[in-house]
Scaffold this motif. Sequence first.
Motif, PDB file in Angstrom:
ATOM      1  N   TRP A   1      47.770  49.981  11.916  1.00 23.48           N
ATOM      2  CA  TRP A   1      46.469  49.472  11.488  1.00 23.48           C
ATOM      3  C   TRP A   1      45.826  48.646  12.606  1.00 23.48           C
ATOM      4  CZ3 TRP A   1      43.383  45.326  10.573  1.00 23.48           C
ATOM      5  CH2 TRP A   1      42.283  45.569   9.734  1.00 23.48           C
ATOM      6  N   ILE A   2      46.631  47.774  13.208  1.00 21.63           N
ATOM      7  CA  ILE A   2      46.100  46.932  14.284  1.00 21.63           C
ATOM      8  C   ILE A   2      45.621  47.789  15.458  1.00 21.63           C
ATOM      9  CG2 ILE A   2      46.740  45.205  16.012  1.00 21.63           C
ATOM     10  CD1 ILE A   2      46.438  43.980  13.325  1.00 21.63           C
TER      11      ILE A   2
ATOM     12  N   SER B   1      41.663  52.825  12.108  1.00 21.69           N
ATOM     13  CA  SER B   1      42.771  52.118  11.458  1.00 21.69           C
ATOM     14  C   SER B   1      43.291  52.939  10.298  1.00 21.69           C
ATOM     15  CB  SER B   1      42.327  50.777  10.889  1.00 21.69           C
ATOM     16  OG  SER B   1      41.477  50.131  11.745  1.00 21.69           O
TER      17      SER B   1
ATOM     18  N   ASP C   1      38.980  51.169  17.296  1.00 18.29           N
ATOM     19  CA  ASP C   1      37.618  51.217  16.764  1.00 18.29           C
ATOM     20  C   ASP C   1      36.687  50.343  17.576  1.00 18.29           C
ATOM     21  OD1 ASP C   1      37.854  52.982  14.677  1.00 18.29           O
ATOM     22  OD2 ASP C   1      38.630  51.467  13.314  1.00 18.29           O
TER      23      ASP C   1
ATOM     24  N   GLY D   1      37.514  50.174  11.161  1.00 19.53           N
ATOM     25  CA  GLY D   1      38.430  50.579  10.098  1.00 19.53           C
ATOM     26  C   GLY D   1      38.637  52.074  10.011  1.00 19.53           C
TER      27      GLY D   1
ATOM     28  N   THR E   1      46.840  54.704  10.241  1.00 23.64           N
ATOM     29  CA  THR E   1      47.790  54.215   9.237  1.00 23.64           C
ATOM     30  C   THR E   1      48.308  55.372   8.394  1.00 23.64           C
ATOM     31  OG1 THR E   1      46.479  52.208   9.170  1.00 23.64           O
ATOM     32  CG2 THR E   1      48.131  52.458   7.483  1.00 23.64           C
TER      33      THR E   1
ATOM     34  N   GLY F   1      44.705  50.870  15.419  1.00 21.34           N
ATOM     35  CA  GLY F   1      43.493  51.587  15.017  1.00 21.34           C
ATOM     36  C   GLY F   1      42.273  50.692  15.060  1.00 21.34           C
ATOM     37  N   PHE F   2      42.448  49.458  14.641  1.00 22.43           N
ATOM     38  CA  PHE F   2      41.337  48.514  14.635  1.00 22.43           C
ATOM     39  C   PHE F   2      40.845  48.268  16.055  1.00 22.43           C
ATOM     40  CE2 PHE F   2      39.404  44.334  14.478  1.00 22.43           C
ATOM     41  CZ  PHE F   2      38.599  44.451  13.362  1.00 22.43           C
TER      42      PHE F   2
END
Lengths: 165, 351
Positions: free
Chosen positions: A62-63, A80, A69, A77, A84, A65-66
């Motif tokens: 997630w991190i 993320s 972005d 997101g 994920t 991906g963030f």
Amino acid sequence: MVEQSARARNVWVIVLSLVFAGVLAIVPLPLWLELWRPDWVALVLVYWVIALPHRVGLFTAWIVGFLLDVLEGNLLGLNSMVLTAMAYLALTLYQRLRMFTPLQQSMIMLMMVGTGQLFIFWVQAATGRNTADNLMFVMSAVTSALLWPLVFVSLRFWRRSFRVN
Amino acid sequence: MFADSRFDYLGKVRYYTAVAVTPLHLMADLPARIASAFDAFFEDRNALELRNASLEEELLMLQFKLQKLEHLEAENRRLSELLKASTIVDEVAVRAQLVGESSDPFSKRVLINKGSNDGVFIGQPVVDAYGLMGQVIEVEPLVSWVLLITDPLHATPVQVNRNGLRAIAAGTPDSLHQLTLENVSASADIQVGDVLVTSGLDQHLPTGYPVGVVSSIENDPGRPFATVRVKPTAEIDRSRNLLLLFTAPQAITQSTDAGDTILQQPVLQQSALAPASEPAVDVAQPLVPSVVPLVEPPVDVAAAPSVQPAAGETASNAEVAAPAAATPVPVEAGAVTGDDSQVPRFGEGRE
């Protein structure tokens, strides 16, 4: 069981490889080549999830991906979520994936990256950020699948030589 | 995702995270930089001399054009004052370098190395030496994203320089080097080779910057509108040096001697040229405080004096980079009002 320090576990190799993938993801390419740009970050991330599922998981995905972005100026997101989801698939399947031949793994990557790309473009089109009228963008899934064995072998080499765990 | 697309409150998160990831952009740009530094280092002496000669020639030609421009601009100013045009837009150009490109093959955005720390704001027009490039759509502390005019999501209000016909030039999804004019009737007076300049009707792009040249017109009898293709004048895919335009509307100085004294003031300041020399000119500074430090690069200071005595006076140097004087519109860019601090900045823009 003595908990090793992060330094001993050589976590920096993971971080460095992800950073490098991020750079590759934004290196300027000619327009015709950009359609074929492999999803480097997804490849590297999925490798680490398969290799070290106890170390790299959903949160990392997630991190990463963030940050991706922000790096791409994308909707926050979006990557993320896709990364994920990929990490989740890899995490549930990692025992099976390890047994697969490189070709089978490539096929899995083709499906995962392709679905991710479709999702990304669907959301972008829905929010008016994209006016693509063909499916050429899925080509990046093909190059990702083709490059998977290379990524796999080189990252395994680094993981073993630095004893990342 | 939903929150980001619909609401505003994630802006700060993005803004601060961007600081953390900016080094990656610079890293990605590194190979290109190293290559160009390498080229510069090993460049042949003959080639350099040739290039120097051709640049000097070009400079001469530009200065020649500039002489005329001074006169035209002064005249233009006097005429627009006679017409009591409400404002004169004053423009200051700041050089920025391209450091990245969007990795999304369908969006034409580029990343430049100036951000909110340099006073960049959303919607700010970006030009290169030949014409309008795009506008800033996202500002981060150190870098900002520019949406190019050829992006399918971008449309530029333009007018034909020859006759003032207004139209809207939109980007196309398929090509980086093409715009199309939307809803131009088949009988409109528009020809291949017509130069299009910004019309300023959107109220934030400055008036009179060249956008493109009409490259083909198709009249399909079955369709209500002509298909007009336009080739952008800016080197959309090649320019690494861009200019950010800071515009600050200023009321026309209503003093009786406006026409002449305004022209005189910058002449006096030319000789000094140091950014520090600030005679008490009462005209308001453009609203770009953080721009001033950018004057510093030694190259520009060195280059500027050689240019300016010959080039005549006034702060219209930016017009060389983007010849806005071509427009017939009286409300003209690049005001000559005695804002002395512009002089070095324009010198910088010329590089």
